[in-house]
Design an enzyme around this catalytic site. Structure first.
Site, mmCIF file in Angstrom:
data_model
loop_
_atom_site.group_PDB
_atom_site.id
_atom_site.type_symbol
_atom_site.label_atom_id
_atom_site.label_comp_id
_atom_site.label_asym_id
_atom_site.label_seq_id
_atom_site.Cartn_x
_atom_site.Cartn_y
_atom_site.Cartn_z
ATOM 1 N N LEU A 345 33.185 22.030 2.986
ATOM 2 C CA LEU A 345 33.344 21.204 3.791
ATOM 3 C C LEU A 345 34.844 21.222 3.953
ATOM 4 O O LEU A 345 35.562 21.393 3.432
ATOM 5 C CB LEU A 345 32.905 19.689 3.186
ATOM 6 C CG LEU A 345 31.597 19.240 2.870
ATOM 7 C CD1 LEU A 345 31.789 17.724 2.525
ATOM 8 C CD2 LEU A 345 30.699 19.496 4.229
ATOM 9 N N CYS A 346 34.918 20.798 5.227
ATOM 10 C CA CYS A 346 36.417 20.590 6.065
ATOM 11 C C CYS A 346 36.972 19.163 5.169
ATOM 12 O O CYS A 346 37.334 18.586 6.219
ATOM 13 C CB CYS A 346 36.139 20.872 7.446
ATOM 14 S SG CYS A 346 35.764 22.445 8.102
ATOM 15 N N GLU A 347 36.901 18.927 4.277
ATOM 16 C CA GLU A 347 37.412 17.856 3.621
ATOM 17 C C GLU A 347 38.234 18.522 2.261
ATOM 18 O O GLU A 347 37.425 19.056 1.501
ATOM 19 C CB GLU A 347 36.232 17.223 3.318
ATOM 20 C CG GLU A 347 35.820 15.867 4.253
ATOM 21 C CD GLU A 347 36.867 14.915 4.230
ATOM 22 O OE1 GLU A 347 37.685 14.644 3.384
ATOM 23 O OE2 GLU A 347 36.745 13.915 5.413
ATOM 24 N N ASN A 384 29.413 17.508 8.505
ATOM 25 C CA ASN A 384 29.752 18.914 8.960
ATOM 26 C C ASN A 384 28.507 19.867 9.153
ATOM 27 O O ASN A 384 28.451 20.845 9.168
ATOM 28 C CB ASN A 384 30.456 19.671 7.834
ATOM 29 C CG ASN A 384 31.904 20.129 7.998
ATOM 30 O OD1 ASN A 384 32.691 20.555 7.174
ATOM 31 N ND2 ASN A 384 32.622 19.592 8.902
#
Ligand SMILES: *Cc1c(COP(=O)(O)O)cnc(C)c1O
Length: 419
Positions: A345-347, A384
């Site tokens: 994830l872009c987290e 996402n």
């Protein structure tokens, strides 16, 4: 040491048929845990466990628990629908909701579920929604303040702050509420409370029982309401970390019995049924998330990228929760590598483990994340555009069955409007 409930050979055979990531559940373990719980409370003829559906809302699991004599504890419209579709009827369903929409009360009443009211204003809310007050009704109690147990040098064994939680009636509201409900036609009453989560102490349920039993005696005396059951709700925990102690459910059952015999029996209330709503205790250790190491990255830290992410298991990202990891086939190898095990994830909180000492991990290794059987898959989401994984059941006969297919891109696009 924490051992997975599958062997590396078994898991290789499973992954040859079903691609990772997936959640895997252990039928044998689930049945054994349910039976242990029943045995611990066998002294109480009315005992029933209402499994907290939110922990693992999967038909095969719910049906299996129903076979073991469990009911279902629901808190939403779809959980009620799911329990109905899995064969739970009437008093086998507990409805413990808060800020409850009218349509949820309507379905709960139609199914004959036992409704557990979260607030004084919901007495009128229920009356308005369904047109009557059911003869059997329960109310959730919140004693306020701080709840703590077992003070020692290391701190409290259990410490939580019911006073800050949004749930339940105050003591005064409960007395007034029982009088009001009685006047509106209620005949059999229940009391419910959930004061601390994931407790690792054999004293939590007995301490809670002591509070609720005394309250039940006071309520019967002062309002004349017939208290038929007391619901200790959830909160019995599991050792997520290998060095944590395991609860002893037989000792917990015996501790509740001591309170029962010293408070309820002398008050002439020896016929009160005990209910529980355990999710984590029943299912947590009997499920795991299986994922493959697909990438490695060497920058300021050593990263292992896996094909699962927080969308499949949110607890580490959400609470910093620990989930033990076994690198399959390397159980006996030295834990001499320090890794961050991360999803895609872009987290930056999408990390299953931070600075975890593990054996050397190679691309293609299978990782088992332990104790994901409760509040694991069910907390999944689609951030996402990640898709929810499959769920598999390792059957008692050794076979493996798909009990929920993985989401496909079509599922993801199904609710979108393109024109
Ligand atoms: C979440 C919940 C449970 C289950 O909690 P566990 O921590 O899984 O034992 C039981 N009852 C209610 C009302 C809940 O909200």
């Amino acid at each position: 040491m924490k051992q997975p409930f599958v062997t590396p050979d078994q898991l290789r055979a499973i992954t040859a048929r079903y691609p990772t990531p997936f959640h895997l559940y252990d039928e044998k373990g689930i049945r054994e845990t349910a039976r242990k719980l029943q045995a611990a409370f066998a002294w109480n003829p009315g005992f029933r466990e209402y499994f907290a559906v939110k922990a693992t809302p999967t038909p095969a699991i719910l049906k299996l628990l129903r076979e073991e004599g469990c009911g279902a504890d629901c808190s939403s419209l779809t959980e009620l629908m799911l329990s109905d579709r899995c064969g739970f009827t009437g008093g086998e369903i507990m409805f413990s909701s808060n800020e409850t929409p009218a349509e949820e009360f309507q379905l709960a009443a139609k199914l004959g579920a036992t409704i557990n009211l979260d607030d004084f204003t919901l007495i009128d809310g229920l009356q308005d929604a369904v047109g009557y007050i059911p003869e059997t009704i329960s109310c959730r109690f919140n004693p306020g303040g701080v709840f703590q147990l077992g003070a020692s040098k290391e701190g409290f064994q259990v410490m939580d702050t019911p006073g800050d939680s949004k749930y339940g009636f105050t003591r005064e509201q409960l007395f007034e509420g029982f009088r009001k409900l009685k006047a509106m036609g209620a005949k059999r009453f229940g009391i419910h409370a959930f004061l601390a989560s994931n407790t690792l102490s054999n004293d939590y349920y007995p301490a809670l029982a002591g509070i609720l039993f005394q309250l039940a005696v006071d309520l019967e005396r002062e309002t004349g309401a017939d208290v038929a059951f007391i619901n200790l709700s959830g909160g019995v925990g599991i050792p997520y970390r290998p060095d944590q102690p395991e609860n002893d459910i037989m000792a917990i059952g015996a501790g509740v019995r001591d309170q029962y015999e010293s408070i309820l029996v002398p008050a002439g209330m020896g016929d009160v049924a005990i209910f529980t709503e355990l999710g984590r205790y029943l299912l947590g250790p009997n499920g795991c998330l299986v994922t493959t190491a697909i990438r490695e990255k060497h920058t300021y830290k050593e990263y292992i990228g896996v094909d699962a992410c927080a969308a499949n298991l949110m607890r580490p990202a959400m609470y910093g929760a620990y989930h033990h990891i076994t690198v399959m086939g390397k159980e006996d190898a030295p834990c001499d590598h320090k890794y961050d095990v991360v999803g895609s994830l872009c987290e930056n909180n999408d990390k299953f483990a931070i600075d975890r000492m593990l054996p050397r991990i190679d691309r293609g290794d299978l990782l088992v994340l332990h104790d994901t059987g409760a509040h694991g898959f069910s907390m999944g989401y689609n951030y996402n555009g990640k898709l929810r994984s499959a769920e598999l059941l390792l059957q008692a006969d050794g076979g493996v069955r798909l009990i929920r297919r993985a989401e496909t891109p079509e599922d993801y696009f199904a609710t979108m409007v393109f024109d």
